[in-house]
Write a protein that holds these residues in place. Structure first.
Motif, PDB file in Angstrom:
ATOM      1  N   ALA A 205      52.532  25.889  22.977  1.00 31.59           N
ATOM      2  CA  ALA A 205      53.800  25.366  22.461  1.00 31.59           C
ATOM      3  C   ALA A 205      54.643  26.439  21.791  1.00 31.59           C
ATOM      4  O   ALA A 205      55.872  26.410  21.842  1.00 31.59           O
ATOM      5  CB  ALA A 205      53.528  24.231  21.478  1.00 31.59           C
ATOM      6  N   SER A 206      54.004  27.404  21.176  1.00 31.93           N
ATOM      7  CA  SER A 206      54.749  28.398  20.392  1.00 31.93           C
ATOM      8  C   SER A 206      54.493  29.825  20.848  1.00 31.93           C
ATOM      9  O   SER A 206      54.715  30.772  20.101  1.00 31.93           O
ATOM     10  CB  SER A 206      54.395  28.255  18.908  1.00 31.93           C
ATOM     11  N   ALA A 207      53.989  29.984  22.066  1.00 27.29           N
ATOM     12  CA  ALA A 207      53.725  31.327  22.591  1.00 27.29           C
ATOM     13  C   ALA A 207      54.047  31.333  24.081  1.00 27.29           C
ATOM     14  O   ALA A 207      54.370  30.305  24.675  1.00 27.29           O
ATOM     15  CB  ALA A 207      52.266  31.716  22.348  1.00 27.29           C
ATOM     16  N   SER A 208      53.989  32.510  24.678  1.00 27.70           N
ATOM     17  CA  SER A 208      54.328  32.647  26.092  1.00 27.70           C
ATOM     18  C   SER A 208      53.166  32.228  26.980  1.00 27.70           C
ATOM     19  O   SER A 208      51.992  32.391  26.612  1.00 27.70           O
ATOM     20  CB  SER A 208      54.701  34.107  26.400  1.00 27.70           C
ATOM     21  N   LEU A 209      53.519  31.692  28.132  1.00 17.92           N
ATOM     22  CA  LEU A 209      52.517  31.367  29.154  1.00 17.92           C
ATOM     23  C   LEU A 209      52.303  32.632  29.972  1.00 17.92           C
ATOM     24  O   LEU A 209      53.012  32.907  30.938  1.00 17.92           O
ATOM     25  CB  LEU A 209      53.027  30.215  30.024  1.00 17.92           C
ATOM     26  N   ASP A 210      51.326  33.454  29.558  1.00 23.05           N
ATOM     27  CA  ASP A 210      51.168  34.775  30.156  1.00 23.05           C
ATOM     28  C   ASP A 210      49.695  35.174  30.193  1.00 23.05           C
ATOM     29  O   ASP A 210      48.801  34.349  29.976  1.00 23.05           O
ATOM     30  CB  ASP A 210      52.002  35.804  29.386  1.00 23.05           C
ATOM     31  N   ARG A 211      49.461  36.449  30.462  1.00 17.90           N
ATOM     32  CA  ARG A 211      48.089  36.949  30.548  1.00 17.90           C
ATOM     33  C   ARG A 211      47.331  36.755  29.225  1.00 17.90           C
ATOM     34  O   ARG A 211      46.120  36.510  29.221  1.00 17.90           O
ATOM     35  CB  ARG A 211      48.097  38.425  30.939  1.00 17.90           C
ATOM     36  N   ALA A 212      48.051  36.921  28.104  1.00 20.44           N
ATOM     37  CA  ALA A 212      47.405  36.745  26.799  1.00 20.44           C
ATOM     38  C   ALA A 212      46.883  35.318  26.650  1.00 20.44           C
ATOM     39  O   ALA A 212      45.808  35.082  26.084  1.00 20.44           O
ATOM     40  CB  ALA A 212      48.386  37.084  25.681  1.00 20.44           C
ATOM     41  N   PHE A 213      47.647  34.350  27.164  1.00 23.11           N
ATOM     42  CA  PHE A 213      47.186  32.961  27.152  1.00 23.11           C
ATOM     43  C   PHE A 213      45.893  32.830  27.952  1.00 23.11           C
ATOM     44  O   PHE A 213      44.939  32.177  27.521  1.00 23.11           O
ATOM     45  CB  PHE A 213      48.276  32.057  27.723  1.00 23.11           C
ATOM     46  N   LEU A 214      45.845  33.455  29.150  1.00 20.58           N
ATOM     47  CA  LEU A 214      44.651  33.356  29.984  1.00 20.58           C
ATOM     48  C   LEU A 214      43.460  34.081  29.370  1.00 20.58           C
ATOM     49  O   LEU A 214      42.310  33.694  29.604  1.00 20.58           O
ATOM     50  CB  LEU A 214      44.941  33.924  31.379  1.00 20.58           C
ATOM     51  N   ASP A 215      43.713  35.135  28.603  1.00 21.90           N
ATOM     52  CA  ASP A 215      42.615  35.845  27.937  1.00 21.90           C
ATOM     53  C   ASP A 215      41.827  34.898  27.033  1.00 21.90           C
ATOM     54  O   ASP A 215      40.600  35.003  26.916  1.00 21.90           O
ATOM     55  CB  ASP A 215      43.158  37.010  27.100  1.00 21.90           C
ATOM     56  N   ALA A 216      42.539  33.984  26.397  1.00 18.06           N
ATOM     57  CA  ALA A 216      41.897  33.062  25.464  1.00 18.06           C
ATOM     58  C   ALA A 216      41.515  31.732  26.112  1.00 18.06           C
ATOM     59  O   ALA A 216      40.800  30.930  25.508  1.00 18.06           O
ATOM     60  CB  ALA A 216      42.827  32.796  24.283  1.00 18.06           C
ATOM     61  N   TYR A 217      41.969  31.536  27.345  1.00 17.47           N
ATOM     62  CA  TYR A 217      41.768  30.247  28.011  1.00 17.47           C
ATOM     63  C   TYR A 217      40.355  30.143  28.597  1.00 17.47           C
ATOM     64  O   TYR A 217      39.831  31.090  29.175  1.00 17.47           O
ATOM     65  CB  TYR A 217      42.804  30.081  29.122  1.00 17.47           C
ATOM     66  N   GLU A 218      39.767  28.979  28.454  1.00 11.26           N
ATOM     67  CA  GLU A 218      38.509  28.669  29.116  1.00 11.26           C
ATOM     68  C   GLU A 218      38.655  27.301  29.770  1.00 11.26           C
ATOM     69  O   GLU A 218      39.078  26.344  29.113  1.00 11.26           O
ATOM     70  CB  GLU A 218      37.345  28.659  28.125  1.00 11.26           C
ATOM     71  N   GLY A 219      38.331  27.237  31.048  1.00 12.72           N
ATOM     72  CA  GLY A 219      38.474  25.974  31.760  1.00 12.72           C
ATOM     73  C   GLY A 219      38.824  26.215  33.209  1.00 12.72           C
ATOM     74  O   GLY A 219      38.622  27.313  33.747  1.00 12.72           O
ATOM     75  N   SER A 220      39.350  25.197  33.852  1.00 16.27           N
ATOM     76  CA  SER A 220      39.642  25.257  35.283  1.00 16.27           C
ATOM     77  C   SER A 220      40.983  25.930  35.538  1.00 16.27           C
ATOM     78  O   SER A 220      41.962  25.688  34.825  1.00 16.27           O
ATOM     79  CB  SER A 220      39.654  23.850  35.876  1.00 16.27           C
ATOM     80  N   LEU A 221      41.012  26.740  36.585  1.00 12.18           N
ATOM     81  CA  LEU A 221      42.229  27.404  37.034  1.00 12.18           C
ATOM     82  C   LEU A 221      42.363  27.125  38.528  1.00 12.18           C
ATOM     83  O   LEU A 221      41.516  27.533  39.322  1.00 12.18           O
ATOM     84  CB  LEU A 221      42.155  28.912  36.786  1.00 12.18           C
ATOM     85  N   CYS A 222      43.423  26.412  38.910  1.00 13.98           N
ATOM     86  CA  CYS A 222      43.595  25.993  40.296  1.00 13.98           C
ATOM     87  C   CYS A 222      44.310  27.073  41.101  1.00 13.98           C
ATOM     88  O   CYS A 222      45.398  27.526  40.728  1.00 13.98           O
ATOM     89  CB  CYS A 222      44.395  24.691  40.341  1.00 13.98           C
ATOM     90  N   ILE A 223      43.678  27.482  42.208  1.00 16.88           N
ATOM     91  CA  ILE A 223      44.241  28.509  43.079  1.00 16.88           C
ATOM     92  C   ILE A 223      43.924  28.149  44.530  1.00 16.88           C
ATOM     93  O   ILE A 223      43.088  27.302  44.806  1.00 16.88           O
ATOM     94  CB  ILE A 223      43.671  29.914  42.772  1.00 16.88           C
ATOM     95  N   GLU A 224      44.611  28.823  45.449  1.00 19.10           N
ATOM     96  CA  GLU A 224      44.244  28.719  46.855  1.00 19.10           C
ATOM     97  C   GLU A 224      42.911  29.447  47.060  1.00 19.10           C
ATOM     98  O   GLU A 224      42.729  30.558  46.547  1.00 19.10           O
ATOM     99  CB  GLU A 224      45.316  29.360  47.736  1.00 19.10           C
ATOM    100  N   PRO A 225      41.973  28.892  47.821  1.00 19.68           N
ATOM    101  CA  PRO A 225      40.660  29.538  47.967  1.00 19.68           C
ATOM    102  C   PRO A 225      40.739  30.979  48.447  1.00 19.68           C
ATOM    103  O   PRO A 225      40.002  31.841  47.952  1.00 19.68           O
ATOM    104  CB  PRO A 225      39.954  28.650  49.004  1.00 19.68           C
ATOM    105  N   ARG A 226      41.652  31.269  49.379  1.00 20.67           N
ATOM    106  CA  ARG A 226      41.701  32.630  49.922  1.00 20.67           C
ATOM    107  C   ARG A 226      42.225  33.645  48.916  1.00 20.67           C
ATOM    108  O   ARG A 226      42.096  34.847  49.123  1.00 20.67           O
ATOM    109  CB  ARG A 226      42.544  32.677  51.193  1.00 20.67           C
ATOM    110  N   TYR A 227      42.815  33.149  47.806  1.00 23.45           N
ATOM    111  CA  TYR A 227      43.363  34.064  46.804  1.00 23.45           C
ATOM    112  C   TYR A 227      42.394  34.361  45.670  1.00 23.45           C
ATOM    113  O   TYR A 227      42.769  35.027  44.704  1.00 23.45           O
ATOM    114  CB  TYR A 227      44.650  33.485  46.214  1.00 23.45           C
ATOM    115  N   GLU A 228      41.144  33.910  45.762  1.00 16.52           N
ATOM    116  CA  GLU A 228      40.252  34.099  44.613  1.00 16.52           C
ATOM    117  C   GLU A 228      40.051  35.580  44.283  1.00 16.52           C
ATOM    118  O   GLU A 228      40.165  35.990  43.128  1.00 16.52           O
ATOM    119  CB  GLU A 228      38.904  33.430  44.860  1.00 16.52           C
TER     120      GLU A 228
END
Length: 308
Positions: free
Chosen positions: A190-213
């Motif tokens: 809510a108060s920060a950017s949706l960026d790599r720093a967010f993903l650094d702290a994120y734990e959980g599911s990340l939806c991607i195309e299978p060929r892009y893993e």
């Protein structure tokens, strides 16, 4: 005496159109590029909109489009289309472009564009010295996975293991779209950017195309994806819809309008997806180097600036 320089190119779609645009601008082949582009766009619409029902029609059009007696006229071929009811699709096969009168090129030198499903692999097996293909395929196959991320195409050569392949990136073509971080408002900070720093702290599911893993692992870095569990859209389901259900994901975006329609917020553009000119250095002769220089140049609008 000149020679024929083969260049592997995509068979259809935006990457081929980008190559043809580059060829038109650098090799004075605007009519050829327009003819091939318009033919394949028409065929795409026929396939998409079911304009033709009879299997015989596609063979008739293939014969009309192709000139097997004159190599300077484009030739087309058929591939199997995976969509139900459309088993065959007309795609680009080959054409030869004379370079008579081009400064620095020997008389009778020709460029032969050869359609391939995956031009990068034709380069890896030394069938050709030059090829155009998506930068994504290099990330998916040969760029080393490291803890630190890679966020520029220009850094790719340093991450290619020479023991794996000698292919190198020469330049990009500027047809850039982006692998973008997407998330629902409930998951996005809510108060920060949706960026790599967010993903650094994120734990959980990340939806991607299978060929892009593998690509996503390279782009984010293996350290960032620790604690992340990849999940994939069900067969036939729209990627943005699957990401909206998961809460966060990575997918290619141009304008981001479809993502917004699914209630997703657009975050950091993680990596540019672009058609690139590739070379196999052991196969680069003086003639090939001259043709390569004709296809490169400062007039390119591209995310890529490779120093060589």
């Amino acid at each position: 005496m000149g020679e024929r320089i083969p260049i592997a190119v995509p068979r259809k779609g935006r990457p081929l159109e980008s190559v043809l645009d580059r060829i038109a601008r650098r090799l004075d082949a605007s009519k050829l590029a327009d003819d091939v582009t318009s033919t394949l766009r028409n065929e795409k619409e026929r396939t998409k909109n079911e304009l033709e029902k009879s299997p015989a029609d596609v063979y008739r059009r293939l014969a009309e489009y192709s000139d097997v007696d004159d190599p300077t006229e484009p030739e087309y071929t058929l591939v199997r289309d995976t969509r139900s009811g459309h088993p065959r699709r007309i795609v680009f096969d080959s054409v030869t472009i004379p370079l008579d009168g081009v400064d620095g090129v020997a008389d009778d030198t020709e460029v032969q564009l050869i359609g391939r499903e995956e031009p990068f692999r034709a380069l890896r097996t030394h069938e050709v010295a030059l090829a155009f293909d998506s930068a994504d395929l290099i990330l998916e196959e040969v760029v080393e996975l490291r803890p630190e991320p890679i966020d520029r195409i220009a850094d790719m050569n340093a991450r290619i293991d020479p023991a794996d392949t000698d292919v190198q990136v020469v330049t990009g073509l500027g047809d850039t779209v982006y692998h973008t971080l997407l998330a629902t408002p409930a998951v996005a900070p809510a108060s920060a950017s949706l960026d790599r720093a967010f993903l650094d702290a994120y734990e959980g599911s990340l939806c991607i195309e299978p060929r892009y893993e593998r690509l996503v692992r390279a782009v984010l870095g293996t350290q960032t994806v620790d604690g992340v569990e990849f999940c994939y859209p069900d067969d036939g389901r729209e990627e943005e819809a699957a990401i909206a259900e998961t809460g966060v994901g990575v997918y290619l975006t141009v304008t981001g309008s479809t993502a917004r329609e699914h209630g997703l917020e657009l975050g950091e553009q993680l990596f540019p997806s672009e058609t690139v000119l590739l070379e196999s250095p052991p196969e680069v002769t003086t003639s090939v180097a001259r043709v390569r220089s004709l296809l490169d140049g400062a007039d390119l609008e591209t995310e890529l600036a490779v120093s060589r």
